[in-house]
Scaffold this motif. Structure first.
Motif, PDB file in Angstrom:
ATOM      1  N   SER A 434       0.996  -1.243  -0.025  1.00  0.00           N
ATOM      2  CA  SER A 434      -0.103   0.175   0.037  1.00  0.00           C
ATOM      3  C   SER A 434       0.945   1.094   0.032  1.00  0.00           C
ATOM      4  CB  SER A 434      -0.984  -0.045   1.333  1.00  0.00           C
ATOM      5  OG  SER A 434      -1.735   1.163   1.200  1.00  0.00           O
ATOM      6  N   GLY A 435       0.837   1.846  -1.297  1.00  0.00           N
ATOM      7  CA  GLY A 435       1.827   3.077  -1.379  1.00  0.00           C
ATOM      8  C   GLY A 435       3.283   2.731  -1.238  1.00  0.00           C
ATOM      9  N   GLY A 436       3.735   1.528  -1.679  1.00  0.00           N
ATOM     10  CA  GLY A 436       5.049   0.862  -1.706  1.00  0.00           C
ATOM     11  C   GLY A 436       5.441   0.236  -0.424  1.00  0.00           C
ATOM     12  N   GLN A 437       4.518   0.412   0.798  1.00  0.00           N
ATOM     13  CA  GLN A 437       4.903  -0.100   1.998  1.00  0.00           C
ATOM     14  C   GLN A 437       4.187  -1.576   2.273  1.00  0.00           C
ATOM     15  OE1 GLN A 437       7.141   1.344   4.146  1.00  0.00           O
ATOM     16  NE2 GLN A 437       7.286   2.923   2.633  1.00  0.00           N
ATOM     17  N   PRO A 438       5.180  -2.339   2.831  1.00  0.00           N
ATOM     18  CA  PRO A 438       4.636  -3.927   2.987  1.00  0.00           C
ATOM     19  C   PRO A 438       3.476  -3.737   3.850  1.00  0.00           C
ATOM     20  CG  PRO A 438       6.833  -3.638   3.281  1.00  0.00           C
ATOM     21  CD  PRO A 438       6.378  -2.464   3.215  1.00  0.00           C
ATOM     22  N   VAL A 439       2.367  -4.383   3.719  1.00  0.00           N
ATOM     23  CA  VAL A 439       1.305  -4.668   4.505  1.00  0.00           C
ATOM     24  C   VAL A 439       1.465  -6.036   5.545  1.00  0.00           C
ATOM     25  CG1 VAL A 439      -1.192  -4.958   4.647  1.00  0.00           C
ATOM     26  CG2 VAL A 439      -0.165  -3.555   2.923  1.00  0.00           C
ATOM     27  N   PRO A 440       1.031  -5.750   6.740  1.00  0.00           N
ATOM     28  CA  PRO A 440       1.322  -7.033   7.709  1.00  0.00           C
ATOM     29  C   PRO A 440       0.494  -8.128   7.403  1.00  0.00           C
ATOM     30  CG  PRO A 440       1.128  -4.969   8.865  1.00  0.00           C
ATOM     31  CD  PRO A 440       0.836  -4.654   7.554  1.00  0.00           C
ATOM     32  N   ASP A 441       1.080  -9.196   7.712  1.00  0.00           N
ATOM     33  CA  ASP A 441       0.494 -10.660   7.388  1.00  0.00           C
ATOM     34  C   ASP A 441      -1.148 -10.521   7.945  1.00  0.00           C
ATOM     35  OD1 ASP A 441       2.177 -11.224   5.981  1.00  0.00           O
ATOM     36  OD2 ASP A 441       2.966 -12.960   7.494  1.00  0.00           O
ATOM     37  N   ALA A 442      -1.305 -10.132   9.126  1.00  0.00           N
ATOM     38  CA  ALA A 442      -2.555  -9.768   9.647  1.00  0.00           C
ATOM     39  C   ALA A 442      -3.722  -9.161   8.803  1.00  0.00           C
ATOM     40  CB  ALA A 442      -2.689  -9.447  11.105  1.00  0.00           C
ATOM     41  N   GLU A 443      -3.261  -8.067   8.245  1.00  0.00           N
ATOM     42  CA  GLU A 443      -4.112  -7.464   7.482  1.00  0.00           C
ATOM     43  C   GLU A 443      -4.446  -7.877   6.131  1.00  0.00           C
ATOM     44  OE1 GLU A 443      -2.966  -3.213   7.167  1.00  0.00           O
ATOM     45  OE2 GLU A 443      -2.362  -2.883   9.248  1.00  0.00           O
ATOM     46  N   ARG A 444      -3.472  -8.318   5.475  1.00  0.00           N
ATOM     47  CA  ARG A 444      -3.579  -9.067   4.396  1.00  0.00           C
ATOM     48  C   ARG A 444      -4.528 -10.486   4.507  1.00  0.00           C
ATOM     49  NH1 ARG A 444       2.080 -10.663   1.960  1.00  0.00           N
ATOM     50  NH2 ARG A 444       0.952 -11.258   0.192  1.00  0.00           N
ATOM     51  N   LEU A 445      -4.466 -11.212   5.652  1.00  0.00           N
ATOM     52  CA  LEU A 445      -5.220 -12.207   5.992  1.00  0.00           C
ATOM     53  C   LEU A 445      -6.827 -11.938   6.031  1.00  0.00           C
ATOM     54  CD1 LEU A 445      -5.827 -15.299   6.497  1.00  0.00           C
ATOM     55  CD2 LEU A 445      -5.076 -14.915   8.899  1.00  0.00           C
ATOM     56  N   ALA A 446      -7.016 -10.589   6.836  1.00  0.00           N
ATOM     57  CA  ALA A 446      -8.161 -10.136   6.944  1.00  0.00           C
ATOM     58  C   ALA A 446      -8.934  -9.652   5.650  1.00  0.00           C
ATOM     59  CB  ALA A 446      -8.226  -8.751   7.950  1.00  0.00           C
ATOM     60  N   GLU A 447      -8.129  -9.286   4.739  1.00  0.00           N
ATOM     61  CA  GLU A 447      -8.722  -9.034   3.411  1.00  0.00           C
ATOM     62  C   GLU A 447      -9.178 -10.248   2.660  1.00  0.00           C
ATOM     63  OE1 GLU A 447      -6.869  -6.299   0.918  1.00  0.00           O
ATOM     64  OE2 GLU A 447      -5.540  -5.587   2.305  1.00  0.00           O
ATOM     65  N   LEU A 448      -8.192 -11.315   2.933  1.00  0.00           N
ATOM     66  CA  LEU A 448      -8.570 -12.515   2.429  1.00  0.00           C
ATOM     67  C   LEU A 448      -9.996 -13.408   3.025  1.00  0.00           C
ATOM     68  CD1 LEU A 448      -5.146 -14.156   1.859  1.00  0.00           C
ATOM     69  CD2 LEU A 448      -6.578 -13.405  -0.029  1.00  0.00           C
ATOM     70  N   VAL A 449      -9.905 -13.154   4.370  1.00  0.00           N
ATOM     71  CA  VAL A 449     -11.045 -13.731   5.166  1.00  0.00           C
ATOM     72  C   VAL A 449     -11.898 -12.750   5.865  1.00  0.00           C
ATOM     73  CG1 VAL A 449     -11.606 -15.521   6.850  1.00  0.00           C
ATOM     74  CG2 VAL A 449      -9.403 -15.905   5.449  1.00  0.00           C
ATOM     75  N   PRO A 450     -12.902 -12.445   5.248  1.00  0.00           N
ATOM     76  CA  PRO A 450     -13.769 -11.256   5.909  1.00  0.00           C
ATOM     77  C   PRO A 450     -14.129 -11.540   7.415  1.00  0.00           C
ATOM     78  CG  PRO A 450     -14.399 -11.686   3.611  1.00  0.00           C
ATOM     79  CD  PRO A 450     -13.361 -12.717   3.882  1.00  0.00           C
TER      80      PRO A 450
END
Length: 490
Positions: A434-450
Motif C-alpha cells: 500500500s503506497g509501496g509499504q509492506p502490509v502486515p500478514d494479519a491485514e492481508r489475511l483479514a482481506e482474504l477472510v472477511p
C-alpha cells in the motif's frame, strides 16, 4: 481408490448441536485439566511434606554440614523421582491426558519437566557423595572419587542407581535441539525408550537404603501406588491396547496412490473400523510389517475422515523411512498405536471455521473439512480453507479440497508462491503493498477472510510457518483459545 462423500448441507439445527457438543467438551477439558494439574502439584507437596515432617527440616537447618548435604540429596532425590513418574505418565498415551492437552503439548510438558528432573538427579547424586565424604572425614580433591567408589561397591544397589543416572543424562543430552537435529527419529526414539529402564534401575536403591520411601506404612503405600499406577499406565496404553487393537482390526494396505511428486497416499482396510475411536484430524503411530519398515513406528495423520471401512494416510518423502512407503505392496499387514491428538473439531464452539495448511500439513486439515461437510456441521459458506504452497505441483490433495468445498458451499484459497522472509504468505502485489509499504500478514489475511475475528482457526504445517500464522491470527483478533494446532516435532 477415491473417497465417496455423501454430504449434508449444514442446517442450523445440525450446526447448533455441533457447537453445543464443543462447549460441553471444553467444559470437560477445563475440569479435567484442573484435576490433573492439582493431582500433580499435590503429589509434589506430599513428597516434600513427608520429608520435612519426618525430620528432614531439622537435618536441613540444624545438623552439621555433612547431614545438611545428605538431607539436600535426599530431598532432591524424592522430588526428582516424583517428577520422573509424572513425566512417564505424560508420555504413557493416557487418553484423558491426550484429550485435555493433545499429545504434542503433553510431550512438550514431558520435555520441560525433564530439564528440571535431570539437574535434580545430578544435585541428588553430588550432594549425597559430598555429604557422605564429609561424614567419613575424607579430604582433598579426590575425596568425592573415593567416596563414590565406596558407595558403588558397597552392595546397596547404588550401581544400578548410577546406571540409571547415566541413562537419564544421555536422554537429556539427546533432547537438546542441536542433538535432535543430528539424530534420526529412529535413534532418538530408541534412546528415549531407555527412560523406562532408568526408572526400574533407580527403584531398588530407594527401597533398600532410601528411608523416605519406607518410613511408614502410609509412605510405602503412597510410593507403591505411584509405581504401580505409572507401570500399569505404560503397560496398558503403550503395549497392551495397541497390540489388542492391531489384532482386532487386522489392518492391511489395499492401495497406494501418488498424489503429487514425492507424496503418497496409503489406503488401508480392516475389520470393525467403525469401533476404532478415531476422529478426523487425529494421528496414529504406524508400523508396516515390511522389511526396513517394521522396526520403527511413525506418527502420521489420517488424511480422510473415518468412514468405518477404510483409513488413509498421506505422506511426503522426507527421509529414508517415508520414502520406503512408495514401495509398499497391497496386502501388507499394518500395526498401529493410537489414535492420538486433540486437533479435532470436537472443541469447536464458533460457527465459522478457518482451516489453514501448508505442505503435508494439509492431511489433518483435509480430514476435518470432510467431517464438517459429511456430517453437515457447518452451514454453507461457514468454512474457509487456506492452502499455502511454494509451487502448484506441491498442492497435494487439491482436487479433493476443491470437491469438498464445492459440495459444502465453502471457500478454498490457494496461496502459491516462493517463501517470503518473515511472512507466511506468498508475494502478492495486489494485497502486499500500500503506497509501496509492506502490509502486515494479519491485514492481508483479514482481506482474504472477511470477519476474521469471529472464526475458529485450525492450522497445520511446518513449525516456523505455524508460528507466523499463529501471530497473524492473534493480531487479527482471534483469541488464543480459538486457535488450534498440532505439532509433530520430537
Amino acid at each position: 481408490m477415491s473417497t465417496t462423500i455423501a454430504p449434508h448441507r449444514g442446517t442450523p439445527s445440525r450446526v447448533r448441536r455441533a457447537l453445543r457438543a464443543g462447549a460441553d467438551f471444553r467444559r470437560w477439558q477445563a475440569r479435567t485439566g484442573d484435576l490433573l494439574e492439582s493431582l500433580a502439584i499435590a503429589s509434589l507437596l506430599a513428597v516434600m511434606a513427608q520429608f520435612l515432617l519426618g525430620g528432614g527440616s531439622h537435618d536441613l537447618v540444624a545438623g552439621p554440614s555433612s547431614t545438611t548435604l545428605i538431607a539436600v540429596g535426599r530431598l532432591t532425590g524424592l522430588v526428582a523421582m516424583d517428577l520422573l513418574l509424572i513425566q512417564l505418565l505424560l508420555a504413557a498415551r493416557v487418553p484423558w491426558i491426550d484429550r485435555v492437552y493433545g499429545m504434542d503439548r503433553a510431550l512438550k510438558a514431558h520435555r520441560i519437566l525433564g530439564r528440571i528432573t535431570v539437574p535434580l538427579v545430578l544435585v541428588h547424586v553430588g550432594a549425597i557423595v559430598l555429604g557422605y565424604a564429609a561424614r567419613d572425614e575424607l579430604h582433598g580433591p579426590f575425596a568425592p572419587v573415593v567416596e563414590s567408589f565406596r558407595l558403588l561397591t558397597g552392595g546397596s544397589d547404588l550401581l544400578f542407581a548410577f546406571i540409571a543416572t547415566a541413562l537419564l543424562v544421555v536422554i537429556a543430552v539427546t533432547s537438546v535441539s542441536i542433538a535432535r537435529r543430528r539424530l534420526s527419529y529412529e535413534w532418538w526414539h530408541l534412546v528415549h525408550l531407555t527412560s523406562y529402564a532408568a526408572v526400574v534401575l533407580a527403584v531398588p536403591h530407594e527401597l533398600s537404603i532410601g528411608s523416605e520411601f519406607t518410613a511408614s506404612q502410609w509412605v510405602r503405600t503412597y510410593w507403591w501406588t505411584l509405581f504401580v499406577l505409572v507401570a500399569a499406565s505404560v503397560l496398558w496404553w503403550r503395549l497392551l491396547v495397541p497390540v489388542a487393537r492391531s489384532l482386532r482390526h487386522q489392518l492391511r494396505v489395499t492401495d497406494l496412490v501418488e498424489e503429487a511428486p514425492g507424496v503418497w497416499s496409503v489406503w488401508m482396510k480392516g475389520r470393525h473400523l467403525d469401533k476404532l475411536p478415531v476422529r478426523a484430524g487425529q494421528y496414529l503411530n504406524w508400523r508396516f510389517v515390511s522389511p526396513r519398515l517394521l522396526a520403527t513406528a511413525h506418527p502420521w495423520s489420517i488424511s480422510s475422515a473415518p468412514d468405518g471401512r477404510h483409513l488413509r494416510i498421506t505422506v511426503r518423502e522426507l527421509g529414508d523411512h517415508s520414502s520406503r512407503l512408495a514401495h509398499l505392496r497391497p496386502g501388507t499387514r499394518v500395526l498401529f498405536e493410537g489414535p492420538y491428538g486433540a486437533f479435532t473439531s470436537r472443541q469447536r464452539v464458533r460457527r465459522r471455521v478457518l482451516l489453514l495448511a501448508a505442505g503435508i500439513g494439509v492431511t489433518p486439515v483435509r480430514s476435518i473439512l470432510e467431517e464438517l461437510v459429511r456430517h453437515g456441521h457447518a452451514g454453507p459458506g461457514d468454512v474457509t480453507v487456506v492452502y499455502r504452497a511454494n509451487d502448484v505441483s506441491q498442492l497435494a490433495l487439491r482436487d479433493e479440497l476443491e470437491h469438498l468445498t464445492n459440495v459444502g458451499g465453502h471457500k478454498l484459497l490457494l496461496l502459491v508462491g516462493p517463501p517470503v522472509n518473515g511472512s507466511w504468505l506468498p508475494p502478492d502485489h495486489s494485497l502486499g503493498h500500500s503506497g509501496g509499504q509492506p502490509v502486515p500478514d494479519a491485514e492481508r489475511l483479514a482481506e482474504l477472510v472477511p470477519d476474521l475475528r469471529r472464526h475458529e482457526a485450525y492450522l497445520c504445517g511446518p513449525g516456523g510457518w505455524m508460528n507466523l500464522v499463529h501471530r497473524s491470527l492473534l493480531e487479527g483478533g482471534i483469541p488464543k483459545s480459538h486457535i488450534h494446532d498440532e505439532r509433530f516435532s520430537w
